[in-house]
Design a protein around this motif. Structure first.
Motif, PDB file in Angstrom:
ATOM      1  N   ALA A  29       0.728  -1.245  -0.012  1.00 44.62           N
ATOM      2  CA  ALA A  29       0.148  -0.203   0.057  1.00 44.62           C
ATOM      3  C   ALA A  29       0.904   1.297  -0.076  1.00 44.62           C
ATOM      4  O   ALA A  29       0.268   2.455  -0.378  1.00 44.62           O
ATOM      5  CB  ALA A  29      -0.990  -0.008   1.341  1.00 44.62           C
ATOM      6  N   ASN A  30       1.941   1.203   0.478  1.00 44.38           N
ATOM      7  CA  ASN A  30       2.967   2.387   0.438  1.00 44.38           C
ATOM      8  C   ASN A  30       3.752   2.150  -0.702  1.00 44.38           C
ATOM      9  O   ASN A  30       4.773   3.122  -0.876  1.00 44.38           O
ATOM     10  CB  ASN A  30       3.990   2.132   1.769  1.00 44.38           C
ATOM     11  N   ARG A  31       3.277   1.633  -1.718  1.00 46.36           N
ATOM     12  CA  ARG A  31       4.136   1.641  -3.173  1.00 46.36           C
ATOM     13  C   ARG A  31       5.436   1.217  -3.290  1.00 46.36           C
ATOM     14  O   ARG A  31       6.150   1.441  -4.131  1.00 46.36           O
ATOM     15  CB  ARG A  31       4.012   2.937  -3.834  1.00 46.36           C
ATOM     16  N   HIS A  32       6.021   0.239  -2.139  1.00 52.04           N
ATOM     17  CA  HIS A  32       7.000  -0.147  -2.355  1.00 52.04           C
ATOM     18  C   HIS A  32       6.892  -1.513  -3.277  1.00 52.04           C
ATOM     19  O   HIS A  32       6.085  -2.016  -2.995  1.00 52.04           O
ATOM     20  CB  HIS A  32       7.703  -0.856  -1.115  1.00 52.04           C
ATOM     21  N   THR A  33       7.753  -1.575  -4.274  1.00 50.08           N
ATOM     22  CA  THR A  33       7.679  -2.690  -5.450  1.00 50.08           C
ATOM     23  C   THR A  33       8.689  -3.506  -5.684  1.00 50.08           C
ATOM     24  O   THR A  33       9.641  -3.069  -5.474  1.00 50.08           O
ATOM     25  CB  THR A  33       7.263  -1.589  -6.883  1.00 50.08           C
ATOM     26  N   PHE A  34       8.369  -4.711  -5.772  1.00 49.51           N
ATOM     27  CA  PHE A  34       9.282  -5.947  -6.027  1.00 49.51           C
ATOM     28  C   PHE A  34       9.040  -6.748  -7.250  1.00 49.51           C
ATOM     29  O   PHE A  34       8.019  -7.241  -7.456  1.00 49.51           O
ATOM     30  CB  PHE A  34       9.480  -6.789  -4.744  1.00 49.51           C
ATOM     31  N   ASP A  35      10.212  -7.028  -7.857  1.00 46.55           N
ATOM     32  CA  ASP A  35       9.908  -7.555  -9.206  1.00 46.55           C
ATOM     33  C   ASP A  35       9.687  -9.064  -8.982  1.00 46.55           C
ATOM     34  O   ASP A  35      10.283  -9.617  -8.254  1.00 46.55           O
ATOM     35  CB  ASP A  35      11.389  -7.196 -10.227  1.00 46.55           C
ATOM     36  N   ILE A  36       8.880  -9.486  -9.913  1.00 49.54           N
ATOM     37  CA  ILE A  36       8.652 -11.015  -9.886  1.00 49.54           C
ATOM     38  C   ILE A  36       9.816 -11.258 -11.117  1.00 49.54           C
ATOM     39  O   ILE A  36       9.605 -10.979 -12.503  1.00 49.54           O
ATOM     40  CB  ILE A  36       7.240 -11.472 -10.262  1.00 49.54           C
ATOM     41  N   ALA A  37      10.712 -12.056 -10.935  1.00 49.31           N
ATOM     42  CA  ALA A  37      11.770 -12.491 -11.971  1.00 49.31           C
ATOM     43  C   ALA A  37      11.011 -13.409 -13.334  1.00 49.31           C
ATOM     44  O   ALA A  37      10.130 -14.031 -12.929  1.00 49.31           O
ATOM     45  CB  ALA A  37      12.634 -13.221 -11.426  1.00 49.31           C
ATOM     46  N   ARG A  38      11.610 -13.286 -14.448  1.00 46.72           N
ATOM     47  CA  ARG A  38      10.925 -14.288 -15.345  1.00 46.72           C
ATOM     48  C   ARG A  38      10.990 -15.652 -15.107  1.00 46.72           C
ATOM     49  O   ARG A  38      10.241 -16.530 -15.796  1.00 46.72           O
ATOM     50  CB  ARG A  38      11.317 -13.930 -16.692  1.00 46.72           C
ATOM     51  N   HIS A  39      11.985 -15.977 -14.126  1.00 46.37           N
ATOM     52  CA  HIS A  39      12.016 -17.391 -14.016  1.00 46.37           C
ATOM     53  C   HIS A  39      11.277 -17.711 -12.743  1.00 46.37           C
ATOM     54  O   HIS A  39      11.001 -18.950 -12.394  1.00 46.37           O
ATOM     55  CB  HIS A  39      13.477 -17.616 -13.379  1.00 46.37           C
ATOM     56  N   GLY A  40      10.436 -16.841 -12.216  1.00 44.58           N
ATOM     57  CA  GLY A  40       9.316 -17.090 -11.109  1.00 44.58           C
ATOM     58  C   GLY A  40       9.470 -16.853  -9.982  1.00 44.58           C
ATOM     59  O   GLY A  40       8.601 -16.709  -9.190  1.00 44.58           O
ATOM     60  N   TYR A  41      10.720 -16.711  -9.355  1.00 48.69           N
ATOM     61  CA  TYR A  41      10.786 -16.056  -7.922  1.00 48.69           C
ATOM     62  C   TYR A  41      10.727 -14.692  -7.677  1.00 48.69           C
ATOM     63  O   TYR A  41      10.618 -13.752  -8.809  1.00 48.69           O
ATOM     64  CB  TYR A  41      12.327 -16.662  -7.513  1.00 48.69           C
ATOM     65  N   VAL A  42      10.517 -14.144  -6.641  1.00 48.13           N
ATOM     66  CA  VAL A  42      10.338 -12.908  -6.251  1.00 48.13           C
ATOM     67  C   VAL A  42      11.579 -12.130  -5.792  1.00 48.13           C
ATOM     68  O   VAL A  42      12.218 -12.773  -4.634  1.00 48.13           O
ATOM     69  CB  VAL A  42       9.189 -12.639  -5.077  1.00 48.13           C
ATOM     70  N   SER A  43      11.963 -10.944  -6.028  1.00 43.63           N
ATOM     71  CA  SER A  43      12.944 -10.349  -5.606  1.00 43.63           C
ATOM     72  C   SER A  43      12.755  -9.368  -4.604  1.00 43.63           C
ATOM     73  O   SER A  43      12.193  -8.223  -4.913  1.00 43.63           O
ATOM     74  CB  SER A  43      13.763  -9.708  -6.820  1.00 43.63           C
ATOM     75  N   LEU A  44      12.940  -9.753  -3.340  1.00 46.65           N
ATOM     76  CA  LEU A  44      12.647  -8.890  -1.944  1.00 46.65           C
ATOM     77  C   LEU A  44      13.892  -8.273  -1.673  1.00 46.65           C
ATOM     78  O   LEU A  44      13.455  -7.334  -0.858  1.00 46.65           O
ATOM     79  CB  LEU A  44      12.051  -9.830  -1.100  1.00 46.65           C
TER      80      LEU A  44
END
Length: 295
Positions: A29-44
């Protein structure tokens, strides 16, 4: 794409608020954004939270080949059996230092409705972990830091040859949750230490395990697992390549040392698999506990 059920487990590592899907990423909700890699894992992991040294692509390839040959299958079966005995079929399973997700996948096979989340700081490993099982998710995270998951969300935490963050293990497990820890014993791979130069198991490893966990966990039981493997020179090269010893040997040195061994080599695999349960807080005598309010 991470599942909706995963979003009920993860929190934003910066706020921490809940996360939701938004155009190839997760956002709070505070617009912190974390990419989902094309290989399927989340980059936190963010810029100010750099991961420590992690498994290299070569280490991950060696581990995949060695585990794929079945040498540690008895360990995977032991973890799957214990998980099936100790956790509900729809458990939430967290794997701290998941690597390629090999053991997490075995555990999920024994729990037909479970969700698995593997945490690791190695990007090459996470690419494999995200594909390890249909119900496995993977996130890039340093397991020494506070985890971006909800308090009490897990039924089972796995810790297989990985760093032990006792406070976070205790925080994320529910009151009936279980921690499964695997450590090598002093006999593990003993036949290869001299000829190949494998790093010895720290004789104080068990003491350090107790120190990391005793304040928050009690040991329910420990199961020894020991068996003989027969390894070829290629197997040994992969075994060394997936371990910290690889950072201390050149490829030429490893070829020279394995070449002197008559193969296949009988090698001992020896592990301690321990079941830990959270310690319950002790109520003061003569005092009645107030009813729990809304969470």
């Amino acid at each position: 794409m991470p599942s909706d059920r995963l979003l009920s487990v993860l929190t934003c590592p910066q706020c921490p608020a809940g996360l939701e899907h938004t155009r190839g990423a997760l956002r709070c909700a505070n617009r912190h954004t974390f990419d989902i890699a094309r290989h399927g894992y989340v980059s936190l992991l963010t810029g100010h939270r750099r991961a420590p040294s992690a498994d290299s692509p070569d280490m991950v390839r060696c581990r995949a080949a060695f585990l794929g040959a079945g040498h540690y299958d008895p360990l995977a079966r032991t973890l799957a059996r214990l998980a099936g005995e100790l956790a509900p079929p729809d458990a939430t399973v967290l794997d701290a230092g998941t690597g390629s997700g090999h053991y997490l996948a075995a555990v999920l096979d024994s729990l037909p409705g479970a969700l698995g989340l593997g945490l690791d700081s190695s990007v090459p490993a996470l690419r494999a972990a995200a594909r390890a099982h249909a119900r496995a998710e993977a996130a890039c995270w340093d397991v020494w830091q506070p985890w971006p998951v909800r308090t009490g969300c897990a039924d089972l935490v796995l810790n297989v040859f990985a760093p032990r963050n006792g406070p976070e293990f205790a925080r994320v497990l529910g009151p009936d949750g279980v921690l499964l820890v695997v450590t090598p014993t002093a006999r593990h791979l003993r036949e290869l230490r001299g000829p190949v130069g494998l790093l010895a198991v720290d004789p104080r490893k068990e003491e350090r395990l107790r120190r990391a966990l005793d304040a928050r966990f009690r040991v329910d039981r420990t199961e020894p697992l020991e068996y003989a493997m027969r390894l070829t020179a290629e197997d040994i090269a992969r075994l060394v390549g997936m371990s910290p010893t690889a950072r201390h040997l050149t490829a030429a040195e490893l070829r020279d040392r394995t070449g002197r061994l008559g193969t296949p080599v009988p090698v001992t695999a020896s592990f301690a698999v321990s079941v830990h349960r959270p310690r319950r807080p002790v109520s003061s005598p003569g005092r009645r506990r107030a009813p729990a309010g809304p969470s």
